[in-house]
Scaffold this motif. Structure first.
Motif, short mmCIF file in Angstrom:
data_model
loop_
_atom_site.label_atom_id
_atom_site.label_comp_id
_atom_site.label_asym_id
_atom_site.label_seq_id
_atom_site.Cartn_x
_atom_site.Cartn_y
_atom_site.Cartn_z
N TYR A 71 0.83 -1.20 0.00
CA TYR A 71 0.00 0.00 0.00
C TYR A 71 0.86 1.26 0.00
CZ TYR A 71 -3.24 3.59 1.64
OH TYR A 71 -3.98 4.75 1.77
N GLU A 72 1.98 1.22 0.72
CA GLU A 72 2.86 2.38 0.77
C GLU A 72 3.51 2.64 -0.59
OE1 GLU A 72 4.49 2.55 5.33
OE2 GLU A 72 5.26 0.94 4.06
N ILE A 73 3.76 1.59 -1.35
CA ILE A 73 4.31 1.75 -2.69
C ILE A 73 3.29 2.45 -3.59
CG2 ILE A 73 4.99 0.48 -4.78
CD1 ILE A 73 6.28 -1.60 -2.88
N ILE A 74 2.03 2.02 -3.49
CA ILE A 74 0.97 2.65 -4.27
C ILE A 74 0.85 4.13 -3.92
CG2 ILE A 74 -1.53 2.71 -4.66
CD1 ILE A 74 -1.54 -0.34 -4.21
N LYS A 75 0.86 4.45 -2.63
CA LYS A 75 0.73 5.84 -2.19
C LYS A 75 1.93 6.67 -2.60
CE LYS A 75 -2.08 7.46 -0.31
NZ LYS A 75 -3.28 8.13 -0.86
N ALA A 76 3.12 6.08 -2.56
CA ALA A 76 4.33 6.82 -2.94
C ALA A 76 4.27 7.23 -4.40
CB ALA A 76 5.57 5.96 -2.68
N LEU A 77 3.81 6.33 -5.27
CA LEU A 77 3.71 6.63 -6.69
C LEU A 77 2.59 7.63 -6.96
CD1 LEU A 77 4.37 3.08 -8.15
CD2 LEU A 77 5.90 5.05 -8.21
N GLU A 78 1.52 7.51 -6.21
CA GLU A 78 0.42 8.47 -6.35
C GLU A 78 0.88 9.87 -5.98
OE1 GLU A 78 -4.16 9.23 -4.72
OE2 GLU A 78 -2.91 7.66 -3.82
N GLU A 79 1.61 9.99 -4.87
CA GLU A 79 2.06 11.30 -4.40
C GLU A 79 3.09 11.90 -5.35
OE1 GLU A 79 3.43 10.57 -0.47
OE2 GLU A 79 1.43 10.21 0.35
N ARG A 80 4.04 11.08 -5.83
CA ARG A 80 5.08 11.61 -6.72
C ARG A 80 4.51 12.08 -8.05
NH1 ARG A 80 10.92 8.90 -5.74
NH2 ARG A 80 10.66 8.39 -3.53
N SER A 81 3.44 11.45 -8.50
CA SER A 81 2.86 11.82 -9.79
C SER A 81 1.69 12.78 -9.65
CB SER A 81 2.39 10.56 -10.53
OG SER A 81 1.29 9.96 -9.87
N GLY A 82 1.44 13.26 -8.45
CA GLY A 82 0.33 14.18 -8.25
C GLY A 82 -1.03 13.56 -8.53
N GLY A 83 -1.12 12.23 -8.35
CA GLY A 83 -2.37 11.53 -8.59
C GLY A 83 -2.54 11.05 -10.02
N PHE A 84 -1.56 11.35 -10.89
CA PHE A 84 -1.68 10.92 -12.28
C PHE A 84 -1.55 9.40 -12.42
CE2 PHE A 84 0.07 9.86 -16.42
CZ PHE A 84 -0.79 10.50 -17.28
N TYR A 85 -0.58 8.83 -11.69
CA TYR A 85 -0.34 7.39 -11.80
C TYR A 85 -0.59 6.74 -10.45
CZ TYR A 85 2.03 2.93 -12.44
OH TYR A 85 2.32 1.58 -12.50
N VAL A 86 -1.63 5.92 -10.37
CA VAL A 86 -1.98 5.20 -9.15
C VAL A 86 -2.12 3.73 -9.52
CG1 VAL A 86 -3.51 5.05 -7.16
CG2 VAL A 86 -3.26 7.23 -8.38
N MET A 91 -1.70 -4.83 -9.74
CA MET A 91 -0.43 -4.69 -10.45
C MET A 91 0.75 -4.76 -9.48
SD MET A 91 -1.37 -1.59 -13.09
CE MET A 91 0.31 -1.57 -13.75
N VAL A 92 0.60 -4.10 -8.33
CA VAL A 92 1.72 -3.98 -7.39
C VAL A 92 2.01 -5.29 -6.67
CG1 VAL A 92 2.47 -2.89 -5.23
CG2 VAL A 92 1.46 -1.51 -7.07
N TYR A 93 0.99 -5.96 -6.17
CA TYR A 93 1.24 -7.16 -5.37
C TYR A 93 1.81 -8.32 -6.19
CZ TYR A 93 -0.79 -4.80 -1.40
OH TYR A 93 -1.01 -3.90 -0.38
N PRO A 94 1.34 -8.55 -7.43
CA PRO A 94 2.00 -9.57 -8.25
C PRO A 94 3.46 -9.21 -8.54
CG PRO A 94 -0.19 -9.16 -9.09
CD PRO A 94 0.08 -8.10 -8.06
N ALA A 95 3.75 -7.91 -8.72
CA ALA A 95 5.13 -7.49 -8.95
C ALA A 95 5.98 -7.78 -7.71
CB ALA A 95 5.18 -6.01 -9.29
#
Length: 207
Positions: A71-86, A91-95
């Motif tokens: 979940y923290e990985i998802i939030k980190a990418l959301e924050e860095r992209s300004g909500g563009f990429y969530v 996708m994240v857990y299989p990776a």
């Protein structure tokens, strides 16, 4: 719509619908970097998604910064992209599972159903080989985040300016531009700016 607003919106729209195809076994982000064309705005091939390999590299880069839950990985990418990429959990857990099975990430501790992942020595070796790609992807996401913020600010400004005369709108735009340019000013300079703004507000109120 102001020219800069339109330009920023076009950037976001183009990024969401770009058609660049991956090369060298990587997804569209890595392809842009590997072929020397740069990241541009068309890194996402079909919507706001990274290819599986690109996402693995980004996750390793985030885990190198610190151990994280999915979940923290998802939030980190959301924050860095300004909500563009969530990225979705699908996708994240299989990776993360792939990285764990490949020995590139390991579960550091478990809290109920939550797993705290950290990068392994093998993962650091892979990341070292692909560090430039990871930096390029994260850099692109951060640039998109800034563009998204510009778009949000521009639309908010348009809404707030409804009913204002052209002169007031122009002055308001100039003030916003100056304040944006002074975001990294020293504390002393920011204090001076705050005093100026307070005096202006008092004068407008007729105090």
């Amino acid at each position: 719509m102001h020219h800069k607003t339109q330009k920023a919106w076009n950037f976001v729209r183009h990024a969401a619908h770009g058609r660049r195809h991956g090369r060298h076994g990587y997804g569209p982000f890595a392809a842009g970097f590997a072929d020397g064309t740069g990241m541009g705005g068309g890194g996402f091939r079909t919507g706001r998604k990274l290819g599986a390999v690109d996402l693995q590299i980004v996750i390793l880069a985030l885990l190198k910064e610190k151990a994280r839950h999915g979940y923290e990985i998802i939030k980190a990418l959301e924050e860095r992209s300004g909500g563009f990429y969530v990225p979705s959990p699908g996708m994240v857990y299989p990776a993360l599972t792939y990285l764990e099975e490949a020995g590139q990430a390991a579960v550091f501790e478990t809290e109920g159903a939550k797993k705290l992942y950290r990068i392994t020595e093998s993962g650091e070796t892979r990341l070292k080989d692909d560090q430039a790609i990871a930096d390029a992807i994260l850099g692109q996401l951060e640039r998109m985040g800034r563009k998204m913020e510009t778009v949000r600010e521009a639309f908010a400004a348009e809404a707030d300016a409804e009913g204002m005369t052209a002169d007031v709108k122009a002055a308001r735009h100039e003030l916003r531009s100056v304040l944006r340019a002074r975001r990294r000013a020293s504390p002393e300079e920011q204090q001076r700016i705050a005093a100026i703004l307070k005096r202006a507000a008092d004068e407008i109120r007729g105090q």
